[in-house]
Design an enzyme around this catalytic site. Sequence first.
Site, PDB file in Angstrom:
ATOM      1  N   ILE A   1      34.264  35.644  37.379  1.00  0.00           N
ATOM      2  CA  ILE A   1      35.634  36.159  37.289  1.00  0.00           C
ATOM      3  C   ILE A   1      36.351  35.562  36.077  1.00  0.00           C
ATOM      4  CG2 ILE A   1      37.889  36.276  38.425  1.00  0.00           C
ATOM      5  CD1 ILE A   1      36.396  36.469  41.087  1.00  0.00           C
ATOM      6  N   CYS A   2      36.205  34.263  35.853  1.00  0.00           N
ATOM      7  CA  CYS A   2      36.868  33.621  34.705  1.00  0.00           C
ATOM      8  C   CYS A   2      36.369  34.215  33.395  1.00  0.00           C
ATOM      9  CB  CYS A   2      36.619  32.114  34.728  1.00  0.00           C
ATOM     10  SG  CYS A   2      37.303  31.291  36.177  1.00  0.00           S
ATOM     11  N   THR A   3      35.077  34.447  33.302  1.00  0.00           N
ATOM     12  CA  THR A   3      34.519  35.050  32.092  1.00  0.00           C
ATOM     13  C   THR A   3      35.106  36.443  31.887  1.00  0.00           C
ATOM     14  OG1 THR A   3      32.490  33.754  32.236  1.00  0.00           O
ATOM     15  CG2 THR A   3      32.393  35.808  30.957  1.00  0.00           C
TER      16      THR A   3
END
Length: 156
Positions: free
Chosen positions: A44-46
């Site tokens: 998700i962060c990527t």
Amino acid sequence: MTEIGSAAPDLTLPDQYGRPTSLAELRHGRAVLVVFFPFAFSRICTGELAAIQRDLERFDNDRVTTVGVSCDPVYSLKAWAQAEGLEMPLLSDFWAHGEVARSYGVLDERAGMPVRGTFLIDEHGVVRWTLVNPPGEARDFTGFHRALDALPAGAD
């Protein structure tokens, strides 16, 4: 939790190259979007930071600059930025672990990571917009663009 209308907690953290970066320096003449994220290299962060990178001219221009903040060490952030082609500053809140995330009220103490806290800070250091998402829930930056457009004259 840091509230809209309050003074943003100050921060000075090393970026992915080890250079100290301060909120005051970033605010010089423009707003700052501070994007806390749990972990480099996570799905998700990527996706979230890649979305910012794809639309970087809306997140880094003469009105605003954007920085990511996590509790990852500098070396992890540098490797992640290189692997993903991320050009924005990525700040390491590794030591003292989570001190800045804690000051913004977004540190998950049990997990040792920040939740997805997002803060638009005007050039005077006042928080103008926030969005906080729990782990596992990607953020929607649509509100950021509206909040940036609504900044009062002289705050952009």
